[in-house]
Design a protein around this motif. Structure first.
Motif, short mmCIF file in Angstrom:
data_model
loop_
_atom_site.label_atom_id
_atom_site.label_comp_id
_atom_site.label_asym_id
_atom_site.label_seq_id
_atom_site.Cartn_x
_atom_site.Cartn_y
_atom_site.Cartn_z
N ALA A 297 26.68 15.60 -52.26
CA ALA A 297 27.10 16.36 -53.45
C ALA A 297 28.52 15.98 -53.85
CB ALA A 297 26.99 17.86 -53.17
N LYS A 298 29.42 15.95 -52.87
CA LYS A 298 30.82 15.60 -53.17
C LYS A 298 30.93 14.17 -53.66
CE LYS A 298 35.49 15.85 -51.23
NZ LYS A 298 36.29 16.21 -50.03
N ALA A 299 30.15 13.27 -53.05
CA ALA A 299 30.18 11.86 -53.45
C ALA A 299 29.77 11.68 -54.90
CB ALA A 299 29.27 11.04 -52.53
N MET A 300 28.68 12.35 -55.32
CA MET A 300 28.19 12.19 -56.69
C MET A 300 29.15 12.80 -57.70
SD MET A 300 25.66 10.21 -56.73
CE MET A 300 25.67 10.37 -58.53
N ILE A 301 29.77 13.92 -57.36
CA ILE A 301 30.77 14.51 -58.26
C ILE A 301 31.95 13.55 -58.42
CG2 ILE A 301 32.48 16.35 -58.48
CD1 ILE A 301 30.40 18.24 -57.20
N ASN A 302 32.39 12.94 -57.32
CA ASN A 302 33.49 11.99 -57.38
C ASN A 302 33.12 10.74 -58.17
OD1 ASN A 302 35.08 13.68 -55.85
ND2 ASN A 302 34.75 12.59 -53.93
N ILE A 303 31.92 10.23 -57.94
CA ILE A 303 31.46 9.04 -58.66
C ILE A 303 31.43 9.30 -60.16
CG2 ILE A 303 29.40 7.63 -59.10
CD1 ILE A 303 28.88 7.77 -56.04
N ALA A 304 30.92 10.48 -60.54
CA ALA A 304 30.84 10.83 -61.96
C ALA A 304 32.21 11.01 -62.60
CB ALA A 304 30.03 12.11 -62.15
N GLY A 305 33.24 11.14 -61.76
CA GLY A 305 34.60 11.29 -62.27
C GLY A 305 35.31 9.99 -62.55
N THR A 306 34.62 8.86 -62.28
CA THR A 306 35.21 7.54 -62.55
C THR A 306 34.52 6.89 -63.74
OG1 THR A 306 33.65 6.31 -61.14
CG2 THR A 306 35.61 7.28 -60.07
N GLU A 307 35.21 5.97 -64.39
CA GLU A 307 34.63 5.27 -65.53
C GLU A 307 33.42 4.45 -65.11
OE1 GLU A 307 35.32 5.63 -68.76
OE2 GLU A 307 36.65 7.22 -68.04
N GLU A 308 33.52 3.79 -63.94
CA GLU A 308 32.40 2.99 -63.46
C GLU A 308 31.20 3.87 -63.14
OE1 GLU A 308 35.41 3.06 -62.17
OE2 GLU A 308 36.30 1.08 -62.51
N GLY A 309 31.48 5.03 -62.54
CA GLY A 309 30.41 5.96 -62.22
C GLY A 309 29.74 6.53 -63.46
N LYS A 310 30.55 6.87 -64.47
CA LYS A 310 30.00 7.39 -65.71
C LYS A 310 29.06 6.38 -66.36
CE LYS A 310 33.73 10.58 -66.98
NZ LYS A 310 32.93 11.79 -66.77
N GLU A 311 29.41 5.11 -66.26
CA GLU A 311 28.56 4.08 -66.85
C GLU A 311 27.20 4.03 -66.15
OE1 GLU A 311 28.64 -0.73 -67.82
OE2 GLU A 311 30.45 0.30 -67.14
N VAL A 312 27.21 4.20 -64.83
CA VAL A 312 25.96 4.17 -64.07
C VAL A 312 25.07 5.35 -64.44
CG1 VAL A 312 24.96 4.45 -61.77
CG2 VAL A 312 26.87 2.87 -62.11
N ILE A 313 25.61 6.56 -64.42
CA ILE A 313 24.77 7.74 -64.64
C ILE A 313 24.42 7.94 -66.11
CG2 ILE A 313 25.67 8.86 -62.57
CD1 ILE A 313 27.35 10.68 -64.35
N SER A 314 25.03 7.16 -67.00
CA SER A 314 24.71 7.28 -68.42
C SER A 314 23.28 6.83 -68.73
CB SER A 314 25.70 6.48 -69.27
OG SER A 314 25.53 5.09 -69.06
N ILE A 315 22.64 6.12 -67.82
CA ILE A 315 21.26 5.69 -68.02
C ILE A 315 20.36 6.91 -68.22
CG2 ILE A 315 20.73 5.63 -65.54
CD1 ILE A 315 19.34 3.19 -68.20
N TYR A 316 20.76 8.06 -67.65
CA TYR A 316 20.01 9.30 -67.82
C TYR A 316 20.73 10.27 -68.77
CZ TYR A 316 16.47 8.53 -64.20
OH TYR A 316 15.41 8.08 -63.48
#
Length: 345
Positions: A297-316
């Motif tokens: 849970a903490k990892a995904m919240i942190n990932i979503a807080g980065t530009e690279e992470g936002k690009e990944v989860i934007s597929i959904y």
């Protein structure tokens, strides 16, 4: 002098022993997990999902390492349908699932929800379908929301135009109107692709459901539903509120339509609000512990807080994540209950 030297030596020995002890604790702080499998549902083209989420493998490894977990390999897989993703989590053959609320509640005996996604709201949010049909693009706004609406969308076929005209003239559709149309839907555990459109039908037409419709096909993905609509193979598709936003380019590109998707399609129905997708974990996976669950849970919240992470989860169309609890999806459970009652009538 000799006593002092002996004391120094003794302190040195104790220091060495303590140092070794703490080093041993540090060495065992990283829990090793050979492999974590992440399962996605095919709400977009599976190849697009696999490509877009490839960077997530290393991101998860890096973030989980900060939480004390050394992950050997992260595997990413897209289920053949929504049920396949739920069943993999239920059986423990997948550890983490990016699944809709409807899929989660079907498998919640063996699956825990840990996060709900947030996304940008839309410039249109009306319960009146005609309000969506001004021919102008629906646009995303900055405000984050934890829900979305499902839409029943009529296409450019003759029947689609006929239904849209009634809605835009302020008339109500009859059961004969919708039953005579050709529909494309998603699998039965898809929230906006099946469950909530079924609720809409039941509310509009005295308990009718998708299985009562005369002409229904099940699409492999939302993209294939839109393609069927563009090819006039079906008259109506169902999906999430920004489905047309996601297919603007393909509509006039690969699908060879001459006008925009917002000019050639019309909303003829709006479902109740659908609570956003989940990040869920398997209760039956041999890897899963409370500590790992919290770390994911903490990892995904942190990932979503980065530009690279936002690009990944934007597929959904995800923008971020917030902690979730089972009760958040009680509306989905009610939806499932309504569907079961409809099925038994």
């Amino acid at each position: 002098m000799k006593k002092s030297l002996r004391n120094i030596a003794l302190f040195g020995l104790v220091g060495t022993m303590l140092s070794g002890t703490f080093a041993g604790v540090t060495a065992h702080a990283q829990e090793k997990i050979d492999s974590l499998k992440v399962m996605f549902v095919p709400s977009r083209d599976p190849e697009d999902i696999i490509t877009a989420t490839e960077p997530l493998k290393q991101m998860l490894k890096d973030e989980l390492a900060k939480e004390g977990f050394e992950i050997g390999e992260v595997e990413i897989e897209v289920g053949t349908n929504y049920e396949a993703a739920g069943e993999a989590l239920s059986a423990g053959t997948a550890d983490i699932g990016f699944i809709p609320g409807g899929t989660y509640v079907l498998y919640d005996e063996d699956v825990d929800v840990i996060l709900t996604s947030t996304r940008q709201g839309l410039s249109k949010d009306s319960e009146n379908p005609a309000d969506w049909n001004d021919g102008k693009p629906t646009e995303k706004v900055e405000d984050q929301v934890t829900y979305y609406k499902g839409l029943i969308i009529a296409g450019p076929s003759e029947k689609g135009k006929e239904l849209a005209e009634k809605i835009n003239n302020g008339e109500e559709l009859t059961w004969e109107d919708v039953d005579s149309a050709k529909w494309a839907v998603m699998s039965s555990s898809s929230s906006s692709g099946y469950i909530y459109p079924s609720i809409w039908l039941g509310n509009q037409f005295e308990g009718k459901k998708i299985s009562d419709l005369a002409n229904v096909v099940q699409s492999e993905s939302y993209g294939s539903s839109v393609a069927r609509l563009a090819a006039e193979q079906v008259d109506i598709i169902v999906g999430y509120a920004d489905l047309r936003v996601d297919n603007v380019e393909d509509w006039e590109g690969d699908m060879n339509r001459e006008a925009s998707i917002f000019e050639e399609t019309n909303v003829i129905g709006v479902t109740p609000n659908v609570y956003n997708d989940t990040v869920s974990v398997s209760k039956t996976s041999p890897n899963m512990t409370d500590e790992l669950k919290a770390a994911i849970a903490k990892a995904m919240i942190n990932i979503a807080g980065t530009e690279e992470g936002k690009e990944v989860i934007s597929i959904y169309s995800h923008e971020g994540y917030q902690e979730a609890k089972s009760e958040d999806y009680d509306t989905e459970r009610e939806a499932q209950k309504i569907l079961r009652e409809q099925a038994n009538n």
